[in-house]
Motif scaffolding. Structure first.
Motif, mmCIF file in Angstrom:
data_model
loop_
_atom_site.group_PDB
_atom_site.id
_atom_site.type_symbol
_atom_site.label_atom_id
_atom_site.label_comp_id
_atom_site.label_asym_id
_atom_site.label_seq_id
_atom_site.Cartn_x
_atom_site.Cartn_y
_atom_site.Cartn_z
ATOM 1 N N VAL A 6 0.949 -1.199 -0.071
ATOM 2 C CA VAL A 6 -0.014 -0.026 0.049
ATOM 3 C C VAL A 6 0.898 1.226 -0.130
ATOM 4 O O VAL A 6 1.718 1.170 0.747
ATOM 5 C CB VAL A 6 -1.063 0.033 1.153
ATOM 6 C CG1 VAL A 6 -1.774 1.238 1.189
ATOM 7 C CG2 VAL A 6 -1.787 -1.044 1.337
ATOM 8 N N ARG A 7 0.530 2.061 -0.772
ATOM 9 C CA ARG A 7 1.266 3.067 -0.999
ATOM 10 C C ARG A 7 0.232 4.512 -0.840
ATOM 11 O O ARG A 7 -0.783 4.449 -1.589
ATOM 12 C CB ARG A 7 2.079 3.340 -2.175
ATOM 13 C CG ARG A 7 2.801 2.140 -2.723
ATOM 14 C CD ARG A 7 4.436 2.488 -2.158
ATOM 15 N NE ARG A 7 5.181 1.361 -2.535
ATOM 16 C CZ ARG A 7 5.471 0.217 -1.980
ATOM 17 N NH1 ARG A 7 4.437 -0.026 -1.010
ATOM 18 N NH2 ARG A 7 6.430 -0.531 -2.261
ATOM 19 N N VAL A 8 0.569 5.638 -0.449
ATOM 20 C CA VAL A 8 -0.135 6.933 -0.375
ATOM 21 C C VAL A 8 0.687 8.196 -0.936
ATOM 22 O O VAL A 8 1.945 8.324 -0.761
ATOM 23 C CB VAL A 8 -0.400 7.499 1.114
ATOM 24 C CG1 VAL A 8 -1.188 8.510 1.156
ATOM 25 C CG2 VAL A 8 -1.355 5.891 1.473
ATOM 26 N N ASP A 9 0.029 8.992 -2.140
ATOM 27 C CA ASP A 9 0.795 9.830 -2.583
ATOM 28 C C ASP A 9 0.043 11.001 -2.139
ATOM 29 O O ASP A 9 -1.140 11.340 -2.362
ATOM 30 C CB ASP A 9 0.293 9.715 -4.232
ATOM 31 C CG ASP A 9 1.059 10.899 -4.792
ATOM 32 O OD1 ASP A 9 1.647 11.850 -4.404
ATOM 33 O OD2 ASP A 9 0.840 10.774 -6.128
ATOM 34 N N THR A 10 0.902 11.841 -1.040
ATOM 35 C CA THR A 10 0.349 12.726 -0.518
ATOM 36 C C THR A 10 -0.042 14.184 -1.445
ATOM 37 O O THR A 10 -0.592 15.129 -1.130
ATOM 38 C CB THR A 10 1.506 13.387 0.620
ATOM 39 O OG1 THR A 10 2.427 13.394 0.157
ATOM 40 C CG2 THR A 10 1.198 12.298 1.788
ATOM 41 N N THR A 11 0.745 14.068 -2.712
ATOM 42 C CA THR A 11 0.453 15.036 -3.622
ATOM 43 C C THR A 11 -0.813 14.891 -4.480
ATOM 44 O O THR A 11 -1.405 15.747 -5.336
ATOM 45 C CB THR A 11 1.365 15.258 -4.635
ATOM 46 O OG1 THR A 11 1.849 13.924 -5.409
ATOM 47 C CG2 THR A 11 2.897 15.470 -3.585
ATOM 48 N N SER A 12 -1.324 13.459 -4.261
ATOM 49 C CA SER A 12 -2.581 13.282 -5.269
ATOM 50 C C SER A 12 -3.789 13.982 -4.634
ATOM 51 O O SER A 12 -4.021 14.366 -3.494
ATOM 52 C CB SER A 12 -3.034 11.690 -5.085
ATOM 53 O OG SER A 12 -4.107 11.160 -5.604
ATOM 54 N N PRO A 13 -4.653 14.331 -5.613
ATOM 55 C CA PRO A 13 -6.001 14.955 -5.212
ATOM 56 C C PRO A 13 -6.848 13.903 -4.425
ATOM 57 O O PRO A 13 -7.707 14.176 -3.659
ATOM 58 C CB PRO A 13 -6.767 15.588 -6.596
ATOM 59 C CG PRO A 13 -6.087 14.619 -7.705
ATOM 60 C CD PRO A 13 -4.678 14.162 -6.982
ATOM 61 N N VAL A 14 -6.651 12.721 -4.555
ATOM 62 C CA VAL A 14 -7.275 11.587 -3.898
ATOM 63 C C VAL A 14 -7.100 11.532 -2.633
ATOM 64 O O VAL A 14 -5.766 11.353 -2.183
ATOM 65 C CB VAL A 14 -7.054 10.065 -4.631
ATOM 66 C CG1 VAL A 14 -7.967 8.860 -3.750
ATOM 67 C CG2 VAL A 14 -7.591 10.033 -6.068
ATOM 68 N N PRO A 15 -7.926 11.800 -1.452
ATOM 69 C CA PRO A 15 -7.501 11.898 -0.001
ATOM 70 C C PRO A 15 -6.870 10.391 0.119
ATOM 71 O O PRO A 15 -7.254 9.305 -0.095
ATOM 72 C CB PRO A 15 -8.812 11.746 0.517
ATOM 73 C CG PRO A 15 -9.936 12.119 -0.386
ATOM 74 C CD PRO A 15 -9.380 11.729 -1.734
ATOM 75 N N PRO A 16 -5.988 10.544 1.093
ATOM 76 C CA PRO A 16 -5.117 9.303 1.745
ATOM 77 C C PRO A 16 -5.998 8.005 2.182
ATOM 78 O O PRO A 16 -5.869 6.922 1.763
ATOM 79 C CB PRO A 16 -4.333 9.929 2.819
ATOM 80 C CG PRO A 16 -4.005 11.212 2.420
ATOM 81 C CD PRO A 16 -5.513 11.637 1.908
ATOM 82 N N TYR A 17 -7.149 8.409 2.832
ATOM 83 C CA TYR A 17 -7.893 7.230 3.445
ATOM 84 C C TYR A 17 -8.457 6.616 2.109
ATOM 85 O O TYR A 17 -8.632 5.304 2.263
ATOM 86 C CB TYR A 17 -9.154 7.736 4.256
ATOM 87 C CG TYR A 17 -10.349 8.371 3.460
ATOM 88 C CD1 TYR A 17 -11.256 7.488 3.117
ATOM 89 C CD2 TYR A 17 -10.335 9.682 3.399
ATOM 90 C CE1 TYR A 17 -12.493 8.033 2.462
ATOM 91 C CE2 TYR A 17 -11.433 10.302 2.963
ATOM 92 C CZ TYR A 17 -12.395 9.294 2.223
ATOM 93 O OH TYR A 17 -13.727 10.103 1.608
ATOM 94 N N GLU A 18 -9.002 7.283 1.066
ATOM 95 C CA GLU A 18 -9.460 6.773 0.095
ATOM 96 C C GLU A 18 -8.418 5.948 -0.864
ATOM 97 O O GLU A 18 -8.754 4.775 -1.402
ATOM 98 C CB GLU A 18 -10.022 7.584 -0.831
ATOM 99 C CG GLU A 18 -10.630 7.077 -2.228
ATOM 100 C CD GLU A 18 -11.853 6.164 -2.194
ATOM 101 O OE1 GLU A 18 -11.953 5.268 -3.119
ATOM 102 O OE2 GLU A 18 -12.343 6.269 -1.129
ATOM 103 N N GLN A 19 -7.286 6.446 -0.880
ATOM 104 C CA GLN A 19 -6.154 5.690 -1.410
ATOM 105 C C GLN A 19 -6.142 4.312 -0.795
ATOM 106 O O GLN A 19 -5.706 3.247 -1.430
ATOM 107 C CB GLN A 19 -4.807 6.250 -1.478
ATOM 108 C CG GLN A 19 -4.839 7.730 -2.518
ATOM 109 C CD GLN A 19 -3.538 8.445 -2.302
ATOM 110 O OE1 GLN A 19 -2.468 7.870 -2.571
ATOM 111 N NE2 GLN A 19 -3.697 9.666 -2.108
#
Length: 124
Positions: A6-19
């Motif tokens: 599991v990876r989270v892109d903090t620059t993405s417009p998708v919220p981290p919980y949704e990622q």
């Protein structure tokens, strides 16, 4: 418990919980996370990803609401049993799977064309 990819892109417009939710849902639906496999605790996954525990807790709550995981005191959080086989997929379920896949792919940095290419290859 296997290491989660599991990876989270903090620059993405998708919220981290949704990622997190989308990636875990995709791992479960595709069978890469097997029934009864234990997931990390909320605190552990939050620490691994450098996020607040509430972010991971929200993802887990949504996965529980979708009946993909279950949490029991003393047993931890585990992958739930898959739903009974269905002859035809419900359009809403297909839309959810598509959204989950797209969110997970975007979290990995894929653009629209890369996502469409991957889907076309998977269909062949």
């Amino acid at each position: 418990m296997t290491a989660l990819a599991v990876r989270v892109d903090t620059t993405s417009p998708v919220p981290p919980y949704e990622q997190i939710r989308a990636q875990l849902a995709a791992l479960i639906v595709t069978g890469r996370l097997a029934e009864d496999e234990r997931l990390p605790t909320v605190r552990q996954l939050a620490a691994d990803l450098g996020l607040a525990p509430g972010t991971v807790a929200r993802a887990y709550r949504e996965l529980e609401a979708a009946e993909l995981i279950r949490t029991r005191r003393g047993a931890g959080t585990r992958v739930a049993a898959p739903p009974p086989e269905r002859k035809h997929a419900h359009p809403g379920q297909l839309a959810t799977l598509a959204r989950d896949f797209t969110s997970a792919a975007r979290a990995l940095g894929a653009d629209t064309e890369a996502i469409l290419t991957a889907v076309r290859k998977a269909l062949n």
